[in-house]
Design an enzyme around this catalytic site. Structure first.
Site, mmCIF file in Angstrom:
data_model
loop_
_atom_site.group_PDB
_atom_site.id
_atom_site.type_symbol
_atom_site.label_atom_id
_atom_site.label_comp_id
_atom_site.label_asym_id
_atom_site.label_seq_id
_atom_site.Cartn_x
_atom_site.Cartn_y
_atom_site.Cartn_z
ATOM 1 N N HIS A 116 -5.175 -2.927 6.540
ATOM 2 C CA HIS A 116 -4.221 -3.110 5.453
ATOM 3 C C HIS A 116 -3.009 -3.856 5.996
ATOM 4 O O HIS A 116 -2.494 -3.553 7.071
ATOM 5 C CB HIS A 116 -3.806 -1.751 4.892
ATOM 6 C CG HIS A 116 -2.669 -1.830 3.930
ATOM 7 N ND1 HIS A 116 -2.635 -2.747 2.906
ATOM 8 C CD2 HIS A 116 -1.510 -1.126 3.846
ATOM 9 C CE1 HIS A 116 -1.514 -2.598 2.229
ATOM 10 N NE2 HIS A 116 -0.803 -1.623 2.774
ATOM 11 N N CYS B 172 -2.728 1.654 -1.447
ATOM 12 C CA CYS B 172 -3.163 0.613 -0.514
ATOM 13 C C CYS B 172 -4.550 0.874 0.071
ATOM 14 O O CYS B 172 -5.170 -0.036 0.621
ATOM 15 C CB CYS B 172 -2.143 0.454 0.607
ATOM 16 S SG CYS B 172 -0.456 0.213 0.013
ATOM 17 N N ASN C 295 2.954 -7.059 1.590
ATOM 18 C CA ASN C 295 2.084 -5.931 1.261
ATOM 19 C C ASN C 295 1.645 -6.056 -0.198
ATOM 20 O O ASN C 295 2.456 -5.930 -1.103
ATOM 21 C CB ASN C 295 2.851 -4.619 1.501
ATOM 22 C CG ASN C 295 2.010 -3.386 1.231
ATOM 23 O OD1 ASN C 295 0.953 -3.441 0.625
ATOM 24 N ND2 ASN C 295 2.504 -2.246 1.678
#
Length: 327
Positions: free
Chosen positions: A254, A115, A284
């Site tokens: 994020h 990520c 996500n």
């Protein structure tokens, strides 16, 4: 010689058409819309179809970014794709994108920092531009996480989605674009978030549902790490840039979990209105989360030319990174 900066001259994004809502997940796993929403903030996510891969959606985001930057694919000298869901072990995804968009002069490679990948890739591209090696770079964060998600595991399958975001970086002597970046990693804690691959000795007891090549995560450990590192990382990057949180017009974190974002904001004593979120729509998307969020922030008028903004991310590895950028 004047100092060279890497300016963000174009942004683009692509998300698949298929929407998977929390109600859809209720039909295949023991969960509920209320459970998912209260614990993550996620309402829906996008899934690519079985014949669409990371290179396909990365190329679409790249084309959109190049159009905004008014740069032809033939002018791109460097392509970096950040992903944990590469189409193949080789060729790398960036080479596949190069072919799809016709950027036949570009040097191509992938980065796997989960990520944090987009910030890692942005940092690497920035160094190539600042050194004078290249004038135009294409940085892409792209994932098809639906292809590595175990849909029998209710703790992880509710979290992830597919998408791609791209940024064109161009060399300039104006003091704009990327002002500072910072990266970090803790390999000793890497086993709290894994996706299996060639190596098959990952602890199978952690995967009671079967497939070792899917996402596994120790949610509580990742949560604690993420809240701490996001706050610490923003403090660090602000100091490196000679700025404070008050100087920043927008923070783009994020997009993993709204409770992580809220926890970091509380630690920083930051104005929550300065923080951009869109995870309720997409979940996500790993390396794609930050560039898609940044693209949407610009589309919605949350960022205008001259604004100062910060990116901050964390992910498997464990890895983390941040950047301060002048729009």
């Amino acid at each position: 010689m004047p100092e060279i900066y890497a300016k963000l001259s174009g942004m683009g994004k692509y998300v698949p058409e298929k929407i998977c809502t929390n109600a859809d997940l209720e039909k295949i796993v023991d969960t509920s819309d209320e459970w998912i929403t209260t614990r993550t903030g996620i309402k829906e996510r996008r899934f690519a179809d079985e014949n669409t891969y990371t290179s396909d959606i990365a190329a679409k985001a790249a084309v959109a970014a190049l159009a905004q930057a008014n740069i032809a694919a033939s002018e791109v000298e460097l392509i970096i794709v950040a992903t944990v869901t590469a189409d193949m072990l080789t060729p790398n995804t960036a080479c596949l994108v190069q072919n799809l968009i016709g950027a036949n002069k570009a040097v191509c490679f992938d980065i796997n920092a989960a990520c944090s990948g987009f910030i890692y890739a942005l940092t690497v591209a920035n160094q190539f531009i600042k050194s004078g090696a290249y004038k135009n770079a294409l940085v892409i964060g792209a994932e098809c996480l639906s292809k590595v998600t175990e849909f029998k595991d209710r703790d992880t399958c509710v979290l992830f989605g597919d998408g791609a975001g791209a940024s064109v970086l161009t060399a300039t002597t104006e003091e704009t674009g990327i002002l500072a970046t910072h990266l970090g990693a803790d390999g000793a804690s890497g086993n709290v978030l894994t996706i299996g691959g060639i190596r098959e000795d990952d602890d199978k007891s952690r995967r009671p549902h079967g497939n070792p090549r899917t996402v596994w995560m120790d949610g509580s450990e990742v949560f604690k790490f993420a809240v701490r590192v996001m706050a610490d990382e923003l403090d660090t990057i602000m100091g490196m840039a000679g700025k404070t949180i008050d100087d920043v017009d927008l923070i783009v974190p994020h997009q993993a979990n709204i409770r992580i974002i809220d926890g970091a904001v509380k630690r920083l004593k930051c104005d929550k209105n300065k923080v951009f979120t869109n995870l309720h729509k997409y979940g996500n998307m790993s390396a794609a989360s930050i560039p898609i969020a940044l693209c949407e922030a610009m589309e919605e008028g949350r960022l205008k030319e001259g604004d100062l903004f910060a990116l901050v991310g964390f992910g498997g590895g464990l890895t983390w990174g941040s950047a301060v950028i002048r729009a």
